[in-house]
Design a protein around this motif. Sequence first.
Motif, PDB file in Angstrom:
ATOM      1  N   ARG A  31       0.818  -1.214   0.000  1.00 58.86           N
ATOM      2  CA  ARG A  31       0.000   0.000   0.000  1.00 58.86           C
ATOM      3  C   ARG A  31       0.852   1.264   0.000  1.00 58.86           C
ATOM      4  NH1 ARG A  31      -5.140  -1.360   4.018  1.00 58.86           N
ATOM      5  NH2 ARG A  31      -5.852  -3.207   2.874  1.00 58.86           N
ATOM      6  N   VAL A  32       1.968   1.195  -0.730  1.00 62.84           N
ATOM      7  CA  VAL A  32       2.807   2.373  -0.946  1.00 62.84           C
ATOM      8  C   VAL A  32       2.476   2.924  -2.322  1.00 62.84           C
ATOM      9  CG1 VAL A  32       5.170   3.235  -1.157  1.00 62.84           C
ATOM     10  CG2 VAL A  32       4.630   1.476   0.538  1.00 62.84           C
ATOM     11  N   ASN A  33       2.281   4.242  -2.422  1.00 61.34           N
ATOM     12  CA  ASN A  33       1.944   4.864  -3.697  1.00 61.34           C
ATOM     13  C   ASN A  33       2.985   4.508  -4.756  1.00 61.34           C
ATOM     14  OD1 ASN A  33       1.862   7.069  -5.801  1.00 61.34           O
ATOM     15  ND2 ASN A  33       0.117   7.663  -4.543  1.00 61.34           N
ATOM     16  N   PRO A  34       2.562   4.047  -5.966  1.00 60.83           N
ATOM     17  CA  PRO A  34       3.528   3.693  -7.007  1.00 60.83           C
ATOM     18  C   PRO A  34       4.467   4.832  -7.383  1.00 60.83           C
ATOM     19  CG  PRO A  34       1.340   2.890  -7.576  1.00 60.83           C
ATOM     20  CD  PRO A  34       1.171   3.761  -6.369  1.00 60.83           C
ATOM     21  N   VAL A  35       3.978   6.070  -7.295  1.00 62.45           N
ATOM     22  CA  VAL A  35       4.847   7.212  -7.596  1.00 62.45           C
ATOM     23  C   VAL A  35       6.042   7.233  -6.641  1.00 62.45           C
ATOM     24  CG1 VAL A  35       4.977   9.722  -7.597  1.00 62.45           C
ATOM     25  CG2 VAL A  35       2.979   8.572  -8.578  1.00 62.45           C
ATOM     26  N   ILE A  36       5.762   7.095  -5.353  1.00 63.90           N
ATOM     27  CA  ILE A  36       6.853   7.048  -4.378  1.00 63.90           C
ATOM     28  C   ILE A  36       7.712   5.813  -4.606  1.00 63.90           C
ATOM     29  CG2 ILE A  36       7.381   6.905  -1.916  1.00 63.90           C
ATOM     30  CD1 ILE A  36       4.855   8.430  -1.341  1.00 63.90           C
ATOM     31  N   GLY A  37       7.074   4.705  -5.008  1.00 70.51           N
ATOM     32  CA  GLY A  37       7.830   3.485  -5.269  1.00 70.51           C
ATOM     33  C   GLY A  37       8.852   3.653  -6.363  1.00 70.51           C
ATOM     34  N   PHE A  38       8.458   4.256  -7.474  1.00 72.15           N
ATOM     35  CA  PHE A  38       9.399   4.481  -8.574  1.00 72.15           C
ATOM     36  C   PHE A  38      10.544   5.394  -8.139  1.00 72.15           C
ATOM     37  CE2 PHE A  38       6.100   3.107 -11.704  1.00 72.15           C
ATOM     38  CZ  PHE A  38       6.885   2.188 -12.377  1.00 72.15           C
ATOM     39  N   ILE A  39      10.225   6.445  -7.406  1.00 63.44           N
ATOM     40  CA  ILE A  39      11.271   7.375  -6.965  1.00 63.44           C
ATOM     41  C   ILE A  39      12.238   6.684  -6.011  1.00 63.44           C
ATOM     42  CG2 ILE A  39      11.696   9.498  -5.670  1.00 63.44           C
ATOM     43  CD1 ILE A  39       9.102  10.606  -6.821  1.00 63.44           C
ATOM     44  N   LEU A  40      11.715   5.864  -5.105  1.00 60.94           N
ATOM     45  CA  LEU A  40      12.583   5.129  -4.192  1.00 60.94           C
ATOM     46  C   LEU A  40      13.478   4.148  -4.943  1.00 60.94           C
ATOM     47  CD1 LEU A  40      10.161   4.411  -1.196  1.00 60.94           C
ATOM     48  CD2 LEU A  40      12.007   6.095  -1.312  1.00 60.94           C
ATOM     49  N   VAL A  41      12.933   3.533  -5.985  1.00 57.22           N
ATOM     50  CA  VAL A  41      13.757   2.629  -6.804  1.00 57.22           C
ATOM     51  C   VAL A  41      14.891   3.396  -7.463  1.00 57.22           C
ATOM     52  CG1 VAL A  41      13.760   1.225  -8.897  1.00 57.22           C
ATOM     53  CG2 VAL A  41      11.965   0.920  -7.205  1.00 57.22           C
ATOM     54  N   GLY A  42      14.579   4.594  -7.982  1.00 55.15           N
ATOM     55  CA  GLY A  42      15.629   5.408  -8.585  1.00 55.15           C
ATOM     56  C   GLY A  42      16.706   5.778  -7.592  1.00 55.15           C
ATOM     57  N   MET A  43      16.306   6.132  -6.363  1.00 56.46           N
ATOM     58  CA  MET A  43      17.290   6.444  -5.332  1.00 56.46           C
ATOM     59  C   MET A  43      18.136   5.227  -4.982  1.00 56.46           C
ATOM     60  SD  MET A  43      14.842   8.704  -2.802  1.00 56.46           S
ATOM     61  CE  MET A  43      16.095   8.742  -1.524  1.00 56.46           C
ATOM     62  N   LEU A  44      17.499   4.045  -4.944  1.00 53.55           N
ATOM     63  CA  LEU A  44      18.210   2.837  -4.528  1.00 53.55           C
ATOM     64  C   LEU A  44      19.219   2.367  -5.570  1.00 53.55           C
ATOM     65  CD1 LEU A  44      18.489   0.518  -2.462  1.00 53.55           C
ATOM     66  CD2 LEU A  44      16.670  -0.669  -3.725  1.00 53.55           C
ATOM     67  N   VAL A  45      18.797   2.338  -6.835  1.00 47.82           N
ATOM     68  CA  VAL A  45      19.654   1.742  -7.872  1.00 47.82           C
ATOM     69  C   VAL A  45      20.427   2.790  -8.659  1.00 47.82           C
ATOM     70  CG1 VAL A  45      18.056  -0.174  -8.084  1.00 47.82           C
ATOM     71  CG2 VAL A  45      17.846   1.759  -9.647  1.00 47.82           C
ATOM     72  N   GLY A  46      20.257   4.073  -8.346  1.00 45.12           N
ATOM     73  CA  GLY A  46      20.920   5.122  -9.101  1.00 45.12           C
ATOM     74  C   GLY A  46      22.369   5.319  -8.715  1.00 45.12           C
ATOM     75  N   PRO A  47      23.032   6.270  -9.385  1.00 38.76           N
ATOM     76  CA  PRO A  47      24.462   6.509  -9.130  1.00 38.76           C
ATOM     77  C   PRO A  47      24.764   6.932  -7.699  1.00 38.76           C
ATOM     78  CG  PRO A  47      23.745   7.574 -11.161  1.00 38.76           C
ATOM     79  CD  PRO A  47      22.512   7.096 -10.475  1.00 38.76           C
ATOM     80  N   ALA A  48      23.804   7.560  -7.021  1.00 35.77           N
ATOM     81  CA  ALA A  48      24.036   7.977  -5.645  1.00 35.77           C
ATOM     82  C   ALA A  48      23.673   6.887  -4.648  1.00 35.77           C
ATOM     83  CB  ALA A  48      23.230   9.238  -5.330  1.00 35.77           C
ATOM     84  N   GLY A  49      23.083   5.772  -5.135  1.00 37.93           N
ATOM     85  CA  GLY A  49      22.725   4.662  -4.268  1.00 37.93           C
ATOM     86  C   GLY A  49      23.679   3.491  -4.457  1.00 37.93           C
ATOM     87  N   LEU A  50      23.108   2.342  -4.799  1.00 39.01           N
ATOM     88  CA  LEU A  50      23.936   1.156  -4.993  1.00 39.01           C
ATOM     89  C   LEU A  50      24.866   1.291  -6.196  1.00 39.01           C
ATOM     90  CD1 LEU A  50      21.324  -1.676  -4.299  1.00 39.01           C
ATOM     91  CD2 LEU A  50      23.113  -0.817  -2.778  1.00 39.01           C
ATOM     92  N   GLY A  51      24.503   2.161  -7.150  1.00 40.90           N
ATOM     93  CA  GLY A  51      25.365   2.362  -8.310  1.00 40.90           C
ATOM     94  C   GLY A  51      26.740   2.875  -7.933  1.00 40.90           C
TER      95      GLY A  51
END
Length: 595
Positions: A31-51
């Motif tokens: 029950r997490v908004n998909p908009v927030i979900g996509f943004i969190l995915v970007g933060m997680l897998v992006g250059p500033a995250g796991l990247g």
Amino acid sequence: MALPINSDAFSDALVILGAAGLVIPAFARARVNPVIGFILVGMLVGPAGLGALSGRFPWLYHITISSPHAIEPFAEFGIILLLFSIGLELSFRRLWSMRTDVFGLGAAELVVSAGLIGGALFLLGQEPAGAMGLGLALALSSTALVLPIAGMRSAVGKAAFAMLLFEDLALVPIIFLLGALAPMSADAGWDGLVRTLLIGVATVAGMMVLGRLLLPRLFAQAARTKSPELFLAASLLVVILASVATTAAGLSPIVGALLAGILIAETDYHTEVEAMTAPFRGLALGVFLITVGMSLDLRLIAGSWVPLATAVVGVVIAKTVVTAVLLRLRGATRGLAAEVGLLMASPSETTLIVLAAAAQAQLIQASTASFWQIVTALGLTITPLLARVGSDLSKRAERNVKTELPEASTDTERTVIIGCGRVGRLVAQMLDAHKQPYVAIEADVDAVAHARMRGYNAQYGDIVRPGMLERLQLETAKALVLTMDDPVQLVRITRKVRLMHPALTIVARARDPNHAAELYRAGVTDAVPETLESSLQLSEAVLVDLGVAMGPVIASIHTKRAELRSKIMEMGAVDHEPPIQRRRLSDLAADPVVE
């Protein structure tokens, strides 16, 4: 040429599809908004995250996005498809009817918000031209997030769309204005602005003419082939060509996409086109949101959280106040004004474009642009949260405000009409003609104002809001008439009202015999299927035109109506229809007059 399996583009594509196919359903289940979900995915897998750790742990290469710029074209395409889908829900007639809201409310919201934010930044030490550029950039709101959250049919969505449409139209003039204010631009910026506007108007006019002539023929040929692939290809071709045309003319590609949708909406194929492009629109929008998440560096945010938080809160408060005050001045309720104001409070994806243009024009420093880009990304991230807060505040405000019903609200002769559209207004006219008191309840503020100007006894109220049914005082009403064009809500409201008031007369508008049967099961006294009534009226007109006497024709129509209504009520009384009965309902819907 085959795409190398170890290429950055291939790896990024796998991550994006994995996010859409695996991670987002998990957020939905939680029950997490998909908009927030996509943004969190970007933060997680992006250059500033796991990247950032892929150099130390090579296996992370396959589950992170190594090049954020590689998917930017997909994000832009997502915005284009979104504007195209918005255009499919419009028409030239509807746009013309919205001209006051678009160029009145929309222009006022953008100018006042930009002036307030820019003025505050000027007082804080920003140069005048830079303050103007930042004010215009931050005054923009996110079409990509606001409309999917609010929709376009609700009162909130309609008010937001008028302002968003003006902002989208004003994007190109804003960019050229910033170029004209550049220190080295001289008069070239103003000349370019005038030239681009002239070329843009000519291009749009040409597209409108060609679209009306060619699009019906194009989609007719695609439909005759009965090939979904060809139909989809034709749809995407129209979007791309329209976007390319407006881009070549110096306008934004989103203007071309919006116009393409409006032109297709004028054809008989818009429903098919909308269904075909919906999956691509959702995926592309998700890619855009992932890029927003990748722009957020948690370490940088943690180190500068005080100024960033102050900036986000300041922008949100300024835009909320401006939007809410303008809506209140136009007659909106406090609840609606607060909900739209908070929904429109965050910056936009187009804010990033204007910030880049301001930096390129040397109106602001690169570090200033980077700061406000982070503010914009944070604002986009909290948009769903602001929407939820706005919705809760709106419900609370509407619950606390006593509905202003007329004096007849305590009279047992009163009829309550839910919906003041064309059907509700016609019912009100007939009640008034027979001197039957009524009150019409409508959730659209503009529709209420329009109805009152024409003499209808209309009041604002959203029937789906908690407590609204109680405030209508249905225990003293003589009848309840449901005229909304929303089959699901009609059934839900009928069930709820019937439980509260077992003896109340409830008459409901039905879409077809199947819907009418469902309404009878829910507890309506009478359900009037639109398909049956139109067929009966057509039969009456034909018989009279053939010379049959009016008296026998009316008598036969009444007999047939009673017969068909009896069949629908009989089917509606059965909770689980057997296959043969379900088939009879379909036959009845297909040919309501001749058995």
